[in-house]
Design an enzyme around this catalytic site. Structure first.
Site, short mmCIF file in Angstrom:
data_model
loop_
_atom_site.label_atom_id
_atom_site.label_comp_id
_atom_site.label_asym_id
_atom_site.label_seq_id
_atom_site.Cartn_x
_atom_site.Cartn_y
_atom_site.Cartn_z
N GLY A 100 0.82 -1.21 0.00
CA GLY A 100 0.00 0.00 0.00
C GLY A 100 0.85 1.26 0.00
O GLY A 100 1.93 1.31 -0.60
N SER A 101 0.38 2.28 0.71
CA SER A 101 1.05 3.58 0.66
C SER A 101 2.42 3.59 1.32
O SER A 101 3.19 4.54 1.13
CB SER A 101 0.16 4.64 1.32
OG SER A 101 -1.00 4.85 0.53
N CYS A 102 2.75 2.55 2.10
CA CYS A 102 4.12 2.48 2.64
C CYS A 102 5.15 2.44 1.52
O CYS A 102 6.28 2.90 1.68
CB CYS A 102 4.27 1.23 3.53
SG CYS A 102 3.27 1.25 5.02
N PHE A 103 4.73 1.92 0.36
CA PHE A 103 5.65 1.80 -0.78
C PHE A 103 5.93 3.15 -1.43
O PHE A 103 6.89 3.29 -2.19
CB PHE A 103 5.06 0.83 -1.80
CG PHE A 103 6.02 0.40 -2.87
CD1 PHE A 103 7.15 -0.33 -2.56
CD2 PHE A 103 5.81 0.73 -4.20
CE1 PHE A 103 8.05 -0.73 -3.54
CE2 PHE A 103 6.68 0.34 -5.19
CZ PHE A 103 7.82 -0.40 -4.85
N LYS A 104 5.12 4.15 -1.14
CA LYS A 104 5.34 5.47 -1.71
C LYS A 104 6.71 6.04 -1.30
O LYS A 104 7.27 6.87 -2.00
CB LYS A 104 4.23 6.42 -1.28
CG LYS A 104 2.87 6.07 -1.88
CD LYS A 104 1.75 6.90 -1.30
CE LYS A 104 0.39 6.50 -1.88
NZ LYS A 104 -0.74 7.23 -1.25
#
Length: 637
Positions: free
Chosen positions: A322-326
């Site tokens: 999810g957004s942790c990969f941003k």
């Protein structure tokens, strides 16, 4: 007449002489043979006689303990009252077992197991019949032992795990030797009745050094094989103690905190050296149950449970980040030069790409937004744009450097690699070309991208330490007491990732804003105690595809959905801000929001810092610190 008698006398005398000579020859041969056996060969036959009178028994060595970083016992040994059988001395085995079953519980499954082991092993090798007897049961069998041929009573040792479910996935468990174990290893210890070998966790990885070396006992036995007395004993060499990097106090706190969730996991790393301080996955299981042999019902319940209590989700759970990969998309964009620190994007809530529309989590969008605020507010459209500019291969290359997409080499069995896709990977596996839509979806940590929680923690740790290449590990070289100085790592000596320091600094700042900024997605989860502030990043990952019809009808709130349809909640973080020492990753399966995982991480990281020996020197003193400065938001944010 006299002539005839004289002839007869000569014949008789001759026969007598021949018979006497033959008798003398036979007697001489007998005497010679006796002399040969009793004098010349006496030593050899004395040995053979002793072999019939003296029996040599192997003695299992004491298995090494497993300790935490402060010397707290995480796995030790306790007395085990047991009954063993020597098949060749037992006569009618079924009858003996029937008599024994009148004294202690002995079900059909145990009887089948005993008969299988008897068939597998040599008849003179003892077989374990019953373990972990109570003192009353042990005494009852001992009283009737003269009427139970072939059975022997013994006091051995069995493994004990004081922390039970709290450390099950790290420590693992020992269990009875299987046929496969015997085929793979010719260690005579494996033939000892009741001997246990490591089956999972560090018990399995470090089984040989923990096992030790066998001793032996020489005992005198009577004609029926019953032990008369012990003649000599040589104890074996105990196994080596194993010291882990785990902090038992922090581990218990982490497991207790996760127990409030249905299914979740968390791991805490020291960013300076890769030591794992806590690793927990819930639901868990009781490793002590495997020492005595789990019942078929218990084993079936463990394997059929959809929440997978036997799986260590920290290393074997593969989730969309999810957004942790941003954080990786931003780092890759800056590293490749695809974007600059002052890159801005106009977010109106969606991005059209061909016939497809990709939505931002905020309906209506974020307006014109820059890098730091995009991390702080987790703007999807911003990272769609950065991912398209950077390209999937460059993103994957950067993610690989931070530990994603491959196993970390942790000293635990069962670690999974996750997946960081490339154009070539899709061509090879699906025989299809990579599309711009694939890149857009990967830009927010969905699609083909999967990671393990341990990889997320390693990513956060390498961001926190300035891009140094640490490796997660669970073992330590020596026991440290409460007042021992902590191991002072030399970060400067660690290999530096080929990532610009300016890119890492910007991402660190954005993570600080996520938690401590005015519009951060995790501002409600911030640590409010001075000196303990953390920086982090929330993540929510869909577990199912949302249809166009559902979106047009209006998305239901996550809490209104069935539990199994909710998004996974993820959170990565490091602390303290300004001088990072610890990193953490939390995944709450179907937790609905990253903030749910953030609340768990907040509690764990606060407790971690309060237990921090590097900050206090000893456990009784807590150091104070100044609050970190919160960067000002972009003027266009």
């Amino acid at each position: 007449m006299e002539r005839r008698d004289a002839s007869r006398f000569k014949t008789f005398s001759r026969r007598t002489l021949l018979l006497g000579g033959a008798q003398m020859a036979m007697l001489s041969a007998l005497v010679g043979r006796m002399y040969y056996l009793q004098v010349i060969e006496s030593d050899q036959y004395a040995v053979l006689a002793d072999d019939n009178r003296i029996s040599l028994h192997l003695l299992a060595p004491r298995r090494g303990r497993i300790l935490d970083r402060y010397g707290t016992e995480l796995a030790n040994n306790r007395q085990n009252y047991r009954v063993i059988m020597v098949p060749e001395q037992a006569g009618d085995i079924s009858r003996t077992l029937a008599k024994l079953g009148e004294l202690i519980p002995l079900d059909d499954g145990q009887r089948v197991r005993i008969m299988r082991e008897i068939e597998r092993q040599r008849k003179f090798m003892p077989v374990s019949v019953a373990d972990n007897l109570t003192w009353d049961e042990f005494a009852r069998v001992n009283l009737q032992s003269p009427y139970l041929p072939g059975l022997q009573l013994d006091v051995g040792e069995t493994r004990d795990y004081p922390y039970g479910e709290t450390l099950a996935h790290v420590i693992g468990y020992v269990a009875a030797v299987s046929e496969q174990d015997v085929d793979d290893n010719d260690d005579p210890l494996l033939e000892l009745p009741g001997f246990r070998v490591g089956k999972s966790g560090v018990e399995r990885i470090y089984d040989m050094p923990l096992r030790g070396k066998a001793g032996d006992s020489r005992v005198e036995v009577n004609a029926v094989g019953r032990v008369v007395r012990e003649l000599a004993r040589q104890d074996g060499e105990p196994g080596n103690d194993l010291v882990l990097t785990i902090d038992a106090d922090l581990q218990k706190f982490t497991a207790d905190r996760l127990a409030r969730e249905i299914s979740a996991c968390a791991v805490v790393l020291d960013v300076t050296n890769g030591e794992i301080l806590a690793m927990s996955s819930v639901p868990s299981f009781d490793p002590n149950a495997f020492n005595v042999g789990v019942s078929p019902e218990y084993w079936k319940n463990l394997n059929s449970n959809d929440l997978k209590p036997l799986t260590n989700k920290v290393i074997a759970g593969q989730y969309a980040p999810g957004s942790c990969f941003k954080l990786m998309v931003a780092t890759a964009g800056l590293t490749s030069g695809a974007i600059t620190p002052d890159h801005h994007v106009s977010c109106n809530g969606q991005l059209a790409l061909g016939n497809a529309v990709f939505h931002c989590w905020r309906k209506g969008g974020h307006g014109t937004i820059g890098l730091l605020n995009a991390i702080e507010q987790s703007c999807d459209v911003f990272f769609y744009d950065v991912a398209r500019r950077t390209g999937i291969d460059a993103i994957t290359e950067t993610a690989n450097k931070f530990g994603l997409g491959h196993t970390t080499g942790l000293d635990l069995p069962g670690e999974r690699p996750g997946l960081m896709p490339t154009q070539a990977w899709k061509k090879k596996n699906f025989h299809e070309a990579w599309t711009p839509g694939d890149t857009v979806v990967a830009g927010i940590g969905q699609g083909y991208v999967t990671v393990t929680p341990l990889q997320l923690a390693l990513m956060a740790a390498r961001l926190a330490n300035g891009g140094r290449e640490i490796t997660p590990h669970l073992t330590r070289p020596a026991v440290m007491s409460d007042d021992s100085p902590s191991i002072t790592p030399q970060l400067a000596s660690l290999k530096q990732l080929a990532i610009p320091a300016s890119a890492i600094t910007l991402v660190q700042t954005g993570m600080n804003m996520v938690v401590n900024g005015e519009r951060g997605t995790a501002k409600a989860e911030r640590i409010k105690e001075p000196g303990f502030f953390m920086a982090g990043k929330t993540g929510s990952a869909q577990t199912r595809r949302i249809t166009k019809r559902e979106r047009e009808a209006g998305l239901k709130k996550q809490e209104a959905l069935a539990w199994e349809e909710r998004d996974n909640g993820l959170f990565v973080c490091f602390a303290p801000v300004g001088n990072p020492r610890y990193a953490c990753a939390v995944v709450v399966e179907h937790g609905a929001h990253g903030a749910v995982a953030g609340a768990v991480a907040r509690d764990i990281m606060l407790q971690c810092q309060k237990l921090d020996p590097a900050r206090r020197g000893t456990r009784g003193q807590v150091a104070s610190g100044a609050a970190p400065a919160t960067p000002k938001p972009d003027r266009d944010g």
